[in-house]
Motif scaffolding. Structure first.
Motif, PDB file in Angstrom:
ATOM      1  N   SER A 212      65.323  39.247 -33.016  1.00  0.00           N
ATOM      2  CA  SER A 212      66.202  39.346 -31.839  1.00  0.00           C
ATOM      3  C   SER A 212      65.531  40.156 -30.727  1.00  0.00           C
ATOM      4  O   SER A 212      65.635  39.832 -29.552  1.00  0.00           O
ATOM      5  CB  SER A 212      67.560  39.949 -32.214  1.00  0.00           C
ATOM      6  N   LYS A 213      64.790  41.196 -31.096  1.00  0.00           N
ATOM      7  CA  LYS A 213      64.084  41.983 -30.071  1.00  0.00           C
ATOM      8  C   LYS A 213      62.944  41.179 -29.452  1.00  0.00           C
ATOM      9  O   LYS A 213      62.713  41.236 -28.253  1.00  0.00           O
ATOM     10  CB  LYS A 213      63.520  43.267 -30.687  1.00  0.00           C
ATOM     11  N   GLN A 214      62.225  40.439 -30.302  1.00  0.00           N
ATOM     12  CA  GLN A 214      61.118  39.632 -29.787  1.00  0.00           C
ATOM     13  C   GLN A 214      61.630  38.605 -28.785  1.00  0.00           C
ATOM     14  O   GLN A 214      60.997  38.368 -27.756  1.00  0.00           O
ATOM     15  CB  GLN A 214      60.377  38.968 -30.956  1.00  0.00           C
ATOM     16  N   ALA A 215      62.806  38.041 -29.071  1.00  0.00           N
ATOM     17  CA  ALA A 215      63.404  37.071 -28.148  1.00  0.00           C
ATOM     18  C   ALA A 215      63.762  37.758 -26.821  1.00  0.00           C
ATOM     19  O   ALA A 215      63.544  37.218 -25.741  1.00  0.00           O
ATOM     20  CB  ALA A 215      64.634  36.439 -28.782  1.00  0.00           C
ATOM     21  N   GLU A 216      64.301  38.963 -26.943  1.00  0.00           N
ATOM     22  CA  GLU A 216      64.744  39.705 -25.753  1.00  0.00           C
ATOM     23  C   GLU A 216      63.569  40.187 -24.897  1.00  0.00           C
ATOM     24  O   GLU A 216      63.712  40.440 -23.701  1.00  0.00           O
ATOM     25  CB  GLU A 216      65.539  40.938 -26.230  1.00  0.00           C
ATOM     26  N   LEU A 217      62.401  40.330 -25.520  1.00  0.00           N
ATOM     27  CA  LEU A 217      61.248  40.913 -24.830  1.00  0.00           C
ATOM     28  C   LEU A 217      60.158  39.885 -24.550  1.00  0.00           C
ATOM     29  O   LEU A 217      58.996  40.227 -24.365  1.00  0.00           O
ATOM     30  CB  LEU A 217      60.672  42.067 -25.675  1.00  0.00           C
ATOM     31  N   GLN A 218      60.559  38.627 -24.477  1.00  0.00           N
ATOM     32  CA  GLN A 218      59.575  37.553 -24.271  1.00  0.00           C
ATOM     33  C   GLN A 218      58.846  37.669 -22.937  1.00  0.00           C
ATOM     34  O   GLN A 218      57.778  37.095 -22.763  1.00  0.00           O
ATOM     35  CB  GLN A 218      60.264  36.186 -24.338  1.00  0.00           C
ATOM     36  N   ASP A 219      59.432  38.410 -22.003  1.00  0.00           N
ATOM     37  CA  ASP A 219      58.777  38.573 -20.699  1.00  0.00           C
ATOM     38  C   ASP A 219      57.623  39.581 -20.764  1.00  0.00           C
ATOM     39  O   ASP A 219      56.944  39.818 -19.761  1.00  0.00           O
ATOM     40  CB  ASP A 219      59.802  39.021 -19.647  1.00  0.00           C
ATOM     41  N   LEU A 220      57.400  40.180 -21.936  1.00  0.00           N
ATOM     42  CA  LEU A 220      56.276  41.116 -22.104  1.00  0.00           C
ATOM     43  C   LEU A 220      55.267  40.472 -23.067  1.00  0.00           C
ATOM     44  O   LEU A 220      55.213  40.800 -24.244  1.00  0.00           O
ATOM     45  CB  LEU A 220      56.768  42.455 -22.687  1.00  0.00           C
ATOM     46  N   PRO A 221      54.487  39.509 -22.563  1.00  0.00           N
ATOM     47  CA  PRO A 221      53.698  38.655 -23.451  1.00  0.00           C
ATOM     48  C   PRO A 221      52.525  39.353 -24.133  1.00  0.00           C
ATOM     49  O   PRO A 221      51.982  38.844 -25.103  1.00  0.00           O
ATOM     50  CB  PRO A 221      53.190  37.543 -22.536  1.00  0.00           C
ATOM     51  N   ASP A 222      52.121  40.526 -23.645  1.00  0.00           N
ATOM     52  CA  ASP A 222      50.927  41.145 -24.247  1.00  0.00           C
ATOM     53  C   ASP A 222      51.266  42.183 -25.322  1.00  0.00           C
ATOM     54  O   ASP A 222      50.414  42.965 -25.734  1.00  0.00           O
ATOM     55  CB  ASP A 222      50.020  41.762 -23.170  1.00  0.00           C
ATOM     56  N   ILE A 223      52.519  42.174 -25.815  1.00  0.00           N
ATOM     57  CA  ILE A 223      52.855  43.023 -26.965  1.00  0.00           C
ATOM     58  C   ILE A 223      52.224  42.422 -28.224  1.00  0.00           C
ATOM     59  O   ILE A 223      52.248  41.213 -28.425  1.00  0.00           O
ATOM     60  CB  ILE A 223      54.393  43.115 -27.156  1.00  0.00           C
ATOM     61  N   THR A 224      51.660  43.283 -29.056  1.00  0.00           N
ATOM     62  CA  THR A 224      51.224  42.869 -30.397  1.00  0.00           C
ATOM     63  C   THR A 224      52.229  43.434 -31.401  1.00  0.00           C
ATOM     64  O   THR A 224      52.470  44.644 -31.426  1.00  0.00           O
ATOM     65  CB  THR A 224      49.809  43.401 -30.720  1.00  0.00           C
ATOM     66  N   TRP A 225      52.793  42.553 -32.217  1.00  0.00           N
ATOM     67  CA  TRP A 225      53.810  42.968 -33.197  1.00  0.00           C
ATOM     68  C   TRP A 225      53.181  43.160 -34.567  1.00  0.00           C
ATOM     69  O   TRP A 225      52.406  42.328 -35.034  1.00  0.00           O
ATOM     70  CB  TRP A 225      54.927  41.918 -33.278  1.00  0.00           C
ATOM     71  N   HIS A 226      53.532  44.265 -35.204  1.00  0.00           N
ATOM     72  CA  HIS A 226      53.019  44.615 -36.534  1.00  0.00           C
ATOM     73  C   HIS A 226      54.193  44.670 -37.511  1.00  0.00           C
ATOM     74  O   HIS A 226      55.223  45.271 -37.202  1.00  0.00           O
ATOM     75  CB  HIS A 226      52.360  45.997 -36.495  1.00  0.00           C
TER      76      HIS A 226
ATOM     77  N   ALA B  87      64.557  50.714 -25.252  1.00  0.00           N
ATOM     78  CA  ALA B  87      63.641  51.823 -25.559  1.00  0.00           C
ATOM     79  C   ALA B  87      62.211  51.300 -25.723  1.00  0.00           C
ATOM     80  O   ALA B  87      61.238  51.967 -25.361  1.00  0.00           O
ATOM     81  CB  ALA B  87      64.096  52.550 -26.817  1.00  0.00           C
ATOM     82  N   ILE B  88      62.090  50.087 -26.266  1.00  0.00           N
ATOM     83  CA  ILE B  88      60.761  49.463 -26.387  1.00  0.00           C
ATOM     84  C   ILE B  88      60.188  49.239 -24.980  1.00  0.00           C
ATOM     85  O   ILE B  88      59.006  49.465 -24.730  1.00  0.00           O
ATOM     86  CB  ILE B  88      60.838  48.138 -27.180  1.00  0.00           C
ATOM     87  N   ARG B  89      61.051  48.806 -24.054  1.00  0.00           N
ATOM     88  CA  ARG B  89      60.603  48.628 -22.657  1.00  0.00           C
ATOM     89  C   ARG B  89      60.081  49.939 -22.069  1.00  0.00           C
ATOM     90  O   ARG B  89      59.094  49.959 -21.341  1.00  0.00           O
ATOM     91  CB  ARG B  89      61.744  48.093 -21.783  1.00  0.00           C
ATOM     92  N   SER B  90      60.772  51.044 -22.382  1.00  0.00           N
ATOM     93  CA  SER B  90      60.322  52.352 -21.874  1.00  0.00           C
ATOM     94  C   SER B  90      58.943  52.703 -22.422  1.00  0.00           C
ATOM     95  O   SER B  90      58.074  53.190 -21.703  1.00  0.00           O
ATOM     96  CB  SER B  90      61.302  53.458 -22.280  1.00  0.00           C
ATOM     97  N   ALA B  91      58.760  52.436 -23.724  1.00  0.00           N
ATOM     98  CA  ALA B  91      57.462  52.727 -24.349  1.00  0.00           C
ATOM     99  C   ALA B  91      56.384  51.820 -23.762  1.00  0.00           C
ATOM    100  O   ALA B  91      55.250  52.244 -23.510  1.00  0.00           O
ATOM    101  CB  ALA B  91      57.560  52.545 -25.859  1.00  0.00           C
ATOM    102  N   TYR B  92      56.751  50.570 -23.517  1.00  0.00           N
ATOM    103  CA  TYR B  92      55.823  49.604 -22.916  1.00  0.00           C
ATOM    104  C   TYR B  92      55.406  50.094 -21.522  1.00  0.00           C
ATOM    105  O   TYR B  92      54.225  50.072 -21.169  1.00  0.00           O
ATOM    106  CB  TYR B  92      56.498  48.239 -22.830  1.00  0.00           C
ATOM    107  N   ALA B  93      56.378  50.559 -20.754  1.00  0.00           N
ATOM    108  CA  ALA B  93      56.095  51.049 -19.400  1.00  0.00           C
ATOM    109  C   ALA B  93      55.161  52.259 -19.434  1.00  0.00           C
ATOM    110  O   ALA B  93      54.391  52.498 -18.504  1.00  0.00           O
ATOM    111  CB  ALA B  93      57.398  51.410 -18.687  1.00  0.00           C
TER     112      ALA B  93
END
Length: 222
Positions: free
Chosen positions: A55-69, A33-39
């Motif tokens: 665990s999500k950050q590990a799974e989404l490492q291919d999206l390097p320009d996410i900023t996590w809060h 769902a995070i990927r959908s929001a990213y798209a």
């Protein structure tokens, strides 16, 4: 599901002023769902549990320009992980935690962006400084050079009506202005992190620069 996430994001983004950053609250939401929001264009995501986020950050490492809060209540023993995983922490809610984060940031050579969580009205169910406590602690907070204090975060007590909620957000803005006018060396008041799915429009009206939206984007958590 994916198209509805995108549609909701497009609709909300089009209604927000350009001065307001939409932070998608992705706690209890799967990485897909995070990927959908990213798209759909979202780059800022918020989590409230260190382990779930990891665990999500590990799974989404291919999206390097996410900023996590990080927006959850942060215990001192999780502080190191928090600043390793999150460039932004919205929920710095007491002086002891701020001091710990500053020490760790210095050791790790990082400069986390933080908001100070304040209780504009007394609320036994929430963490945060009361207004008098925060004002009294500012001289000490101003000495923490590794923390980038960027503004205030607040959550109104539950059970308020719209005018009362708007009043809380307006008071938070006025408090930030008062702190800004004191010209501290290391405390900036550039951001107001306020407003969630049920009240973000009121927060925007009161001058929010960041709104934290979960349910309205991703639907009810399972």
């Amino acid at each position: 599901m994916n198209s509805s996430i995108s549609e909701r994001i497009v609709s909300i983004c089009s209604s927000l002023p350009t001065s307001v950053k939409l932070i998608a609250v992705s706690k209890q939401v799967p990485a897909q769902a995070i990927r959908s929001a990213y798209a759909a264009g979202i780059r800022d995501f918020a989590e409230s549990r260190i382990q779930e986020a990891a665990s999500k950050q590990a799974e989404l490492q291919d999206l390097p320009d996410i900023t996590w809060h990080f927006i959850g209540h942060l215990q001192s023993n999780k502080a190191k992980k928090a600043i390793e995983q999150f460039p932004w922490i919205h929920s710095v809610d007491n002086l002891k935690l701020a001091q710990r984060l500053d020490q760790l940031a210095q050791q790790l050579g990082v400069s986390p962006q933080v908001c100070l969580q304040v209780k504009i009205l007394p609320d036994p169910n929430k963490s945060g400084w009361s207004v008098p406590e925060l004002l009294a602690d500012l001289p000490t907070l101003d000495q923490y050079k590794s923390l980038q204090i960027q503004g205030l975060m607040t959550i109104p007590p539950s059970g308020l009506n719209d005018p009362e909620i708007l009043n809380v957000f307006n008071l938070n803005r006025e408090l930030a202005k008062k702190i800004q006018e004191q010209n501290w060396s290391h405390i900036k008041m550039q951001h107001l992190s306020m407003g969630m799915s049920g009240d973000y429009e009121l927060a925007v009206q009161a001058g929010a620069t960041m709104v934290r939206l979960g349910t309205i984007l991703f639907g009810d958590r399972s």
